[in-house]
Design a protein around this motif. Structure first.
Motif, PDB file in Angstrom:
ATOM      1  N   ALA A 105       0.819  -1.094  -0.140  1.00 44.57           N
ATOM      2  CA  ALA A 105      -0.277   0.080  -0.132  1.00 44.57           C
ATOM      3  C   ALA A 105       0.734   1.292   0.057  1.00 44.57           C
ATOM      4  O   ALA A 105       0.718   2.342  -0.591  1.00 44.57           O
ATOM      5  CB  ALA A 105      -0.891  -0.035   1.237  1.00 44.57           C
ATOM      6  N   ILE A 106       1.858   1.257   0.761  1.00 46.60           N
ATOM      7  CA  ILE A 106       2.819   2.341   0.750  1.00 46.60           C
ATOM      8  C   ILE A 106       3.486   2.453  -0.385  1.00 46.60           C
ATOM      9  O   ILE A 106       3.777   3.812  -1.074  1.00 46.60           O
ATOM     10  CB  ILE A 106       3.817   2.214   1.974  1.00 46.60           C
ATOM     11  N   GLY A 107       4.093   1.575  -0.934  1.00 50.44           N
ATOM     12  CA  GLY A 107       4.653   1.524  -2.159  1.00 50.44           C
ATOM     13  C   GLY A 107       3.970   2.260  -3.161  1.00 50.44           C
ATOM     14  O   GLY A 107       4.480   2.979  -4.261  1.00 50.44           O
ATOM     15  N   LEU A 108       2.641   1.640  -3.332  1.00 56.29           N
ATOM     16  CA  LEU A 108       1.780   1.814  -4.544  1.00 56.29           C
ATOM     17  C   LEU A 108       1.547   3.252  -4.475  1.00 56.29           C
ATOM     18  O   LEU A 108       1.408   4.023  -5.672  1.00 56.29           O
ATOM     19  CB  LEU A 108       0.698   1.028  -4.302  1.00 56.29           C
ATOM     20  N   SER A 109       1.271   3.786  -3.241  1.00 55.31           N
ATOM     21  CA  SER A 109       0.858   5.203  -3.044  1.00 55.31           C
ATOM     22  C   SER A 109       2.188   6.101  -3.329  1.00 55.31           C
ATOM     23  O   SER A 109       2.120   7.003  -4.074  1.00 55.31           O
ATOM     24  CB  SER A 109       0.434   5.610  -1.662  1.00 55.31           C
TER      25      SER A 109
ATOM     26  N   ALA B 194      -2.977  12.640  -7.861  1.00 56.16           N
ATOM     27  CA  ALA B 194      -2.694  11.488  -7.180  1.00 56.16           C
ATOM     28  C   ALA B 194      -3.005  11.504  -5.290  1.00 56.16           C
ATOM     29  O   ALA B 194      -3.614  10.924  -4.823  1.00 56.16           O
ATOM     30  CB  ALA B 194      -1.471  10.724  -7.320  1.00 56.16           C
ATOM     31  N   GLY B 195      -2.209  12.623  -5.089  1.00 56.51           N
ATOM     32  CA  GLY B 195      -2.301  12.936  -3.483  1.00 56.51           C
ATOM     33  C   GLY B 195      -3.727  13.116  -3.066  1.00 56.51           C
ATOM     34  O   GLY B 195      -4.324  12.613  -2.085  1.00 56.51           O
ATOM     35  N   ALA B 196      -4.837  13.891  -3.957  1.00 56.61           N
ATOM     36  CA  ALA B 196      -6.187  14.253  -3.561  1.00 56.61           C
ATOM     37  C   ALA B 196      -6.768  12.724  -3.642  1.00 56.61           C
ATOM     38  O   ALA B 196      -7.884  12.731  -2.872  1.00 56.61           O
ATOM     39  CB  ALA B 196      -6.636  15.229  -4.575  1.00 56.61           C
ATOM     40  N   SER B 197      -6.651  11.844  -4.605  1.00 63.06           N
ATOM     41  CA  SER B 197      -7.400  10.914  -4.764  1.00 63.06           C
ATOM     42  C   SER B 197      -7.125   9.887  -3.545  1.00 63.06           C
ATOM     43  O   SER B 197      -8.081   9.360  -2.957  1.00 63.06           O
ATOM     44  CB  SER B 197      -6.964  10.232  -5.940  1.00 63.06           C
ATOM     45  N   ILE B 198      -5.769   9.717  -3.131  1.00 64.93           N
ATOM     46  CA  ILE B 198      -5.465   8.880  -2.084  1.00 64.93           C
ATOM     47  C   ILE B 198      -6.118   9.514  -0.913  1.00 64.93           C
ATOM     48  O   ILE B 198      -6.450   8.864  -0.056  1.00 64.93           O
ATOM     49  CB  ILE B 198      -3.800   8.714  -1.964  1.00 64.93           C
ATOM     50  N   GLY B 199      -5.894  10.703  -0.594  1.00 65.41           N
ATOM     51  CA  GLY B 199      -6.162  11.110   0.593  1.00 65.41           C
ATOM     52  C   GLY B 199      -7.671  11.111   0.755  1.00 65.41           C
ATOM     53  O   GLY B 199      -8.270  10.890   1.786  1.00 65.41           O
ATOM     54  N   ALA B 200      -8.411  11.516  -0.326  1.00 70.31           N
ATOM     55  CA  ALA B 200     -10.022  11.365  -0.139  1.00 70.31           C
ATOM     56  C   ALA B 200     -10.423  10.033  -0.059  1.00 70.31           C
ATOM     57  O   ALA B 200     -11.366   9.812   0.802  1.00 70.31           O
ATOM     58  CB  ALA B 200     -10.651  11.705  -1.624  1.00 70.31           C
ATOM     59  N   ALA B 201      -9.687   9.017  -0.701  1.00 74.39           N
ATOM     60  CA  ALA B 201     -10.307   7.597  -0.372  1.00 74.39           C
ATOM     61  C   ALA B 201     -10.019   7.375   1.294  1.00 74.39           C
ATOM     62  O   ALA B 201     -10.778   6.675   1.898  1.00 74.39           O
ATOM     63  CB  ALA B 201      -9.588   6.600  -1.162  1.00 74.39           C
ATOM     64  N   GLY B 202      -8.791   7.752   1.764  1.00 73.45           N
ATOM     65  CA  GLY B 202      -8.511   7.475   3.164  1.00 73.45           C
ATOM     66  C   GLY B 202      -9.450   8.107   4.138  1.00 73.45           C
ATOM     67  O   GLY B 202      -9.976   7.533   5.223  1.00 73.45           O
ATOM     68  N   LEU B 203     -10.006   9.454   3.855  1.00 67.40           N
ATOM     69  CA  LEU B 203     -10.984   9.996   4.637  1.00 67.40           C
ATOM     70  C   LEU B 203     -12.482   9.213   4.600  1.00 67.40           C
ATOM     71  O   LEU B 203     -13.133   9.299   5.565  1.00 67.40           O
ATOM     72  CB  LEU B 203     -11.064  11.469   4.218  1.00 67.40           C
TER      73      LEU B 203
ATOM     74  N   HIS C 139      -6.474   0.350   3.998  1.00 67.05           N
ATOM     75  CA  HIS C 139      -5.294   0.143   3.185  1.00 67.05           C
ATOM     76  C   HIS C 139      -5.815  -0.371   1.643  1.00 67.05           C
ATOM     77  O   HIS C 139      -5.259   0.186   0.704  1.00 67.05           O
ATOM     78  CB  HIS C 139      -4.560  -1.207   3.494  1.00 67.05           C
ATOM     79  N   THR C 140      -7.097  -1.073   1.566  1.00 63.64           N
ATOM     80  CA  THR C 140      -7.299  -1.334   0.071  1.00 63.64           C
ATOM     81  C   THR C 140      -7.767  -0.001  -0.498  1.00 63.64           C
ATOM     82  O   THR C 140      -7.752   0.045  -1.674  1.00 63.64           O
ATOM     83  CB  THR C 140      -8.578  -2.462   0.061  1.00 63.64           C
ATOM     84  N   ALA C 141      -8.639   0.885   0.183  1.00 63.04           N
ATOM     85  CA  ALA C 141      -9.047   2.089  -0.394  1.00 63.04           C
ATOM     86  C   ALA C 141      -7.929   3.109  -1.025  1.00 63.04           C
ATOM     87  O   ALA C 141      -8.065   3.475  -2.167  1.00 63.04           O
ATOM     88  CB  ALA C 141     -10.198   2.729   0.607  1.00 63.04           C
TER      89      ALA C 141
ATOM     90  N   GLY D 236     -11.928   3.355  -3.126  1.00 64.32           N
ATOM     91  CA  GLY D 236     -10.657   4.020  -3.795  1.00 64.32           C
ATOM     92  C   GLY D 236     -10.791   3.982  -5.303  1.00 64.32           C
ATOM     93  O   GLY D 236     -10.112   5.010  -5.819  1.00 64.32           O
ATOM     94  N   THR D 237     -11.433   3.052  -6.193  1.00 68.51           N
ATOM     95  CA  THR D 237     -11.436   3.157  -7.455  1.00 68.51           C
ATOM     96  C   THR D 237     -12.306   4.226  -7.885  1.00 68.51           C
ATOM     97  O   THR D 237     -11.914   5.375  -9.002  1.00 68.51           O
ATOM     98  CB  THR D 237     -11.944   2.037  -7.939  1.00 68.51           C
ATOM     99  N   ALA D 238     -13.359   4.684  -7.250  1.00 64.98           N
ATOM    100  CA  ALA D 238     -14.312   5.771  -7.407  1.00 64.98           C
ATOM    101  C   ALA D 238     -13.567   7.079  -7.254  1.00 64.98           C
ATOM    102  O   ALA D 238     -13.504   7.917  -7.883  1.00 64.98           O
ATOM    103  CB  ALA D 238     -15.537   5.736  -6.658  1.00 64.98           C
ATOM    104  N   SER D 239     -12.514   7.231  -6.254  1.00 60.90           N
ATOM    105  CA  SER D 239     -11.718   8.521  -5.838  1.00 60.90           C
ATOM    106  C   SER D 239     -10.705   8.689  -6.830  1.00 60.90           C
ATOM    107  O   SER D 239     -10.790   9.653  -7.356  1.00 60.90           O
ATOM    108  CB  SER D 239     -11.364   8.132  -4.338  1.00 60.90           C
TER     109      SER D 239
END
Length: 198
Positions: free
Chosen positions: A53-57, A76-85, A111-113, A163-166
């Motif tokens: 998860a860390i490597g892919l991000s 990318a940062g916004a997508s990852i952050g939004a999925a995490g939130l 992690h999956t999101a 995650g995919t939607a984000s």
């Protein structure tokens, strides 16, 4: 015939991003690092899911950043952050007990999101050659979270959907701009014209 002209006539474009295969290398590395299911403990699966998860991000944000694509890194940062939130908010709204009984933060898998958001971003920005291996790594994260006894299968499935939607909603394909300089001349003069397509 010039290479670029040949590729345009054939309907394909040459790959001009030598480090676009970073996600492919990451996928191959993850497959090597995956412990054999019969020998892996819950802790091994949890560690493998953390690393993937860390490597892919890092690849999703780092690849555009290294190329000077600030917009891609930001998306990318916004997508990852939004999925995490979203995943964190749902964990608070639906406090479900983890399969290992450690806490009530099972649904959905964060992690999956985050992994699927990174993969969707890579797919949008880099295309299928990088995106498909990235989705394979994200899928591994979802399976590893279940194997680590941290989530039920539906927690990972929900994380994948979030995650995919984000990634697909926030990330935009890069604009491709082509320019051609055309010299011209007639009995009264000459010059150069520029034509742009974007």
């Amino acid at each position: 015939m010039h290479d670029a002209s040949r590729f345009r006539q054939e309907g394909t474009l040459p790959i001009r991003r030598p480090h676009a295969f970073a996600a492919v290398r990451l996928a191959a590395t993850m497959l090597v690092l995956v412990p054999a299911p019969a020998l892996a403990s819950n802790g091994d699966w949890a560690t493998a899911s953390d690393v993937a998860a860390i490597g892919l991000s890092a690849v999703a944000v780092g690849l555009p950043a290294v190329r000077g694509d600030g917009s891609g890194a930001l998306q990318a940062g916004a997508s990852i952050g939004a999925a995490g939130l979203v995943a964190t908010g749902l964990k608070e709204a639906f406090p479900e007990l983890r399969p290992d009984g450690s806490d009530r933060r099972s649904f959905p898998s964060g992690h999956t999101a985050v992994s699927f958001a990174a993969a969707a971003t890579l797919y949008e920005r880099e295309g299928p050659r990088v995106g498909i291996p990235a989705f394979a790594v994200a899928g591994f994260v979802g399976v590893a979270r279940v194997e680590a006894d941290k989530h039920h299968w539906y927690d990972s499935l929900a994380g994948a959907a979030i995650g995919t939607a984000s990634g697909l909603l926030i990330t935009r394909k890069p604009h491709v701009m082509e320019a051609a300089w055309v010299p011209w001349g007639d009995p009264h003069g000459g010059g150069v014209s520029m034509a742009m397509a974007f």
